[in-house]
Design a protein around this motif. Structure first.
Motif, PDB file in Angstrom:
ATOM      1  N   LEU A   2       0.843  -1.203   0.000  1.00  0.00           N
ATOM      2  CA  LEU A   2       0.000   0.000   0.000  1.00  0.00           C
ATOM      3  C   LEU A   2       0.875   1.249   0.000  1.00  0.00           C
ATOM      4  O   LEU A   2       0.627   2.207  -0.731  1.00  0.00           O
ATOM      5  CB  LEU A   2      -0.925  -0.018   1.220  1.00  0.00           C
ATOM      6  N   ASP A   3       1.926   1.186   0.825  1.00  0.00           N
ATOM      7  CA  ASP A   3       2.855   2.312   0.888  1.00  0.00           C
ATOM      8  C   ASP A   3       3.442   2.617  -0.485  1.00  0.00           C
ATOM      9  O   ASP A   3       3.534   3.765  -0.902  1.00  0.00           O
ATOM     10  CB  ASP A   3       4.012   1.994   1.854  1.00  0.00           C
ATOM     11  N   PHE A   4       3.773   1.517  -1.158  1.00  0.00           N
ATOM     12  CA  PHE A   4       4.380   1.676  -2.471  1.00  0.00           C
ATOM     13  C   PHE A   4       3.405   2.366  -3.437  1.00  0.00           C
ATOM     14  O   PHE A   4       3.770   3.286  -4.167  1.00  0.00           O
ATOM     15  CB  PHE A   4       4.776   0.297  -3.015  1.00  0.00           C
ATOM     16  N   VAL A   6       0.863   4.293  -2.663  1.00  0.00           N
ATOM     17  CA  VAL A   6       0.676   5.691  -2.267  1.00  0.00           C
ATOM     18  C   VAL A   6       1.839   6.539  -2.786  1.00  0.00           C
ATOM     19  O   VAL A   6       1.645   7.608  -3.353  1.00  0.00           O
ATOM     20  CB  VAL A   6       0.571   5.801  -0.722  1.00  0.00           C
ATOM     21  N   GLU A   7       3.041   5.977  -2.643  1.00  0.00           N
ATOM     22  CA  GLU A   7       4.220   6.696  -3.133  1.00  0.00           C
ATOM     23  C   GLU A   7       4.124   6.900  -4.647  1.00  0.00           C
ATOM     24  O   GLU A   7       4.353   7.992  -5.159  1.00  0.00           O
ATOM     25  CB  GLU A   7       5.475   5.889  -2.790  1.00  0.00           C
ATOM     26  N   SER A  10       1.711   9.514  -5.727  1.00  0.00           N
ATOM     27  CA  SER A  10       1.982  10.884  -5.297  1.00  0.00           C
ATOM     28  C   SER A  10       2.710  11.657  -6.389  1.00  0.00           C
ATOM     29  O   SER A  10       2.795  12.876  -6.352  1.00  0.00           O
ATOM     30  CB  SER A  10       2.806  10.880  -4.011  1.00  0.00           C
TER      31      SER A  10
END
Lengths: 280, 236
Positions: A2-4, A6-7, A10
């Protein structure tokens, strides 16, 4: 994971590339089915080279790239159809002639005025950074138009693709639908080529259709399968190219190739199985 | 009033005269065959009848109520089709487009019409089969079903039996006969298989750039030309 994501999202350029790329993949997969079946698949290749020439002219003169490329490529599409219909130069040769000339002219123009530089490389092999926000609106609008026209004329495009003589005898204006196909292809090629590259954009047209035809047995399933494949290949290509800093166009093409090999293998296995069960 | 009248037709193909002096009439319910060798102008004549090519001189006129779009046409198969990924239903439905005006999608009536024609040709069970996996005879029946979807009263067939084995041909001939006799469909067929055609048709036009013979099948059998082409098999 998920972090990936979101990154990833962005970055404005990634979102733009994702949006335009998805639409372009979808359009080219749909048009590709008709083009491949009608043995017109090289038209996409020819048009992308003409598009390259047009982009080169626009870059040298400092004009908006799409505003120059779209009309020029549309004109070329019209010319190619006329050439292959009514002249002594056969279709494939005519396309080869036109595309090589346009590519040569474009390379010449850029190298004389600006020298061989990254611009040239970007046009030929595509760049993920190519999409500006003004392009996104235009691309989205035009892609939606292509999709709508395709859905409205779906049955008639099928009829013209399957049997031109029958359709013509039945009062369907086959010339109109062939021209429509060429114009929509021209639009799609121009929209996609800066991201995918002039030399690679035609693969978006050819690969999904061919891959889907390995396994699918009805026209509708070919259309649906090709669309899904095209979008899937594009997304995974984009993400991989971001992760490993590889050229987007080339990554997408290689993933398409992977799926093509996979589907060919499956089709081979299925045929084996069938002939096996027949011989028993 | 005949369904179709051709008078003093002259047509050319690639700059050369392909046929001239062709006159004939087709009445409602006729089974009319145009025979002749390759290059005798049969195909050019057919293009004229379908409105795909304009005659240089003479006229082709249909009875009022026959629209060009309402002619069921069975063309020769092309290479593209033999490997085309489409279901039988998709192919047959495309025949309904000819009567569809500008509607983008098929209606339920179109689908019923397609089903009805599949049943008429005894291939209803192939509805969902893949066209490219069918045998030559089955493919021909599918294309005939598509033609029937387009056809109001007139069916135009271009060498429908080329490349089919005798048993399959016989089946198709039987179907055509049935469509003609029981459903009253007018049939115009192009063929170079003179032997079989004479047994089926009511009227024959034998072409060799010019019409060599035009009359009933019976008269053709008696004529000098007919005897020459049919060989000794006539009296048997």
């Amino acid at each position: 994971m998920l972090d990936f994501l979101v990154e990833l999202f962005s970055y404005g350029f990634i979102v733009r590339a994702l949006l335009v790329g998805t639409f372009v993949s979808l359009c080219s997969a749909l048009l590709g089915v008709s083009l491949v079946l009608k043995r017109y698949s090289m038209i996409g290749d020819g048009l992308s080279h003409v598009g390259f020439g047009a982009l080169a002219v626009a870059a040298v003169l400092g004009w908006a790239p799409l505003a120059v490329a779209i009309p020029v490529v549309m004109l070329a599409a019209f010319l190619l159809l006329r050439l292959s219909d009514a002249s002594r130069i056969k279709g494939d040769a005519a396309i080869g002639l036109l595309s090589a000339s346009a590519l040569a002219a474009g390379v010449m123009l850029i190298s004389v005025t600006k020298g061989m530089n990254t611009d040239l490389l970007n046009y030929m092999f595509g760049s993920i950074l190519a999409m500006q926000s003004s392009d996104v609106w235009l691309s989205t609008l035009l892609s939606v138009a292509v999709l709508l026209l395709y859905v409205i004329f779906y049955n008639r495009l099928f009829a013209v693709t399957f049997d031109e003589n029958f359709a013509r005898a039945g009062g369907i204006d086959t010339g109109f639908y062939k021209a429509l196909l060429a114009f929509l292809t021209a639009l799609t090629v121009v929209l996609g080529m800066r991201m995918m590259g002039a030399l690679l954009i035609s693969s978006l047209i050819i690969f999904p259709a061919l891959t889907a035809m390995r396994l699918c047995r009805t026209y509708r399933s070919v259309i649906i399968c090709a669309s899904v494949l095209a979008v899937l290949c594009f997304w995974s290509g984009l993400i991989l190219s971001y992760l490993y800093e590889t050229p987007t166009g080339a990554t997408v093409v290689l993933i398409n190739l992977l799926f093509f090999c996979l589907f060919s293998l499956l089709s081979l296995l299925r045929r084996r199985k069938r002939s096996h069960s027949l011989s028993e | 009033m005949p369904l179709l009248v051709c008078r003093d037709l002259v047509m050319s193909y690639a700059g050369k005269t392909a046929l001239s002096g062709v006159s004939f009439e087709v009445a409602e319910g006729d089974y009319f065959c145009i025979v002749g060798e390759n290059g005798s102008g049969k195909s050019t004549l057919l293009k004229g009848l379908l409105g795909l090519k304009r005659p240089d001189a003479g006229e082709i006129s249909y009875a009022p109520g026959i629209r060009r779009e309402g002619i069921g046409y069975l063309p020769q198969q092309t290479d593209v089709q033999k490997n085309f990924p489409a279901s039988v239903m998709e192919v047959v439905l495309s025949g309904c487009l000819n009567n569809g005006g500008w509607r983008p999608f098929y209606t339920r009536r179109d689908k019923e019409r397609a089903m009805e024609n599949l049943r008429r040709l005894e291939i209803a069970d192939l509805k969902n089969a893949c066209y490219r996996e069918l045998s030559g005879g089955q493919q021909q029946r599918v294309l005939l079903a598509r033609a029937l979807c387009a056809a109001g009263r007139l069916l135009l067939l271009d060498e429908p039996l080329v490349g089919l084995d005798p048993l399959v041909s016989a089946g198709l001939y039987r179907l055509l006969m049935k469509l003609n006799r029981e459903n009253g469909l007018t049939i115009i067929m192009i063929s170079h298989d003179v032997q079989s055609v004479v047994k089926q048709a009511d009227k024959i036009l034998h072409m060799h750039t010019k019409p060599l013979f035009y009359g009933t099948a019976e008269e053709y059998r008696q004529s000098e030309l007919g005897r020459r082409f049919l060989g000794g098999a006539v009296d048997a």
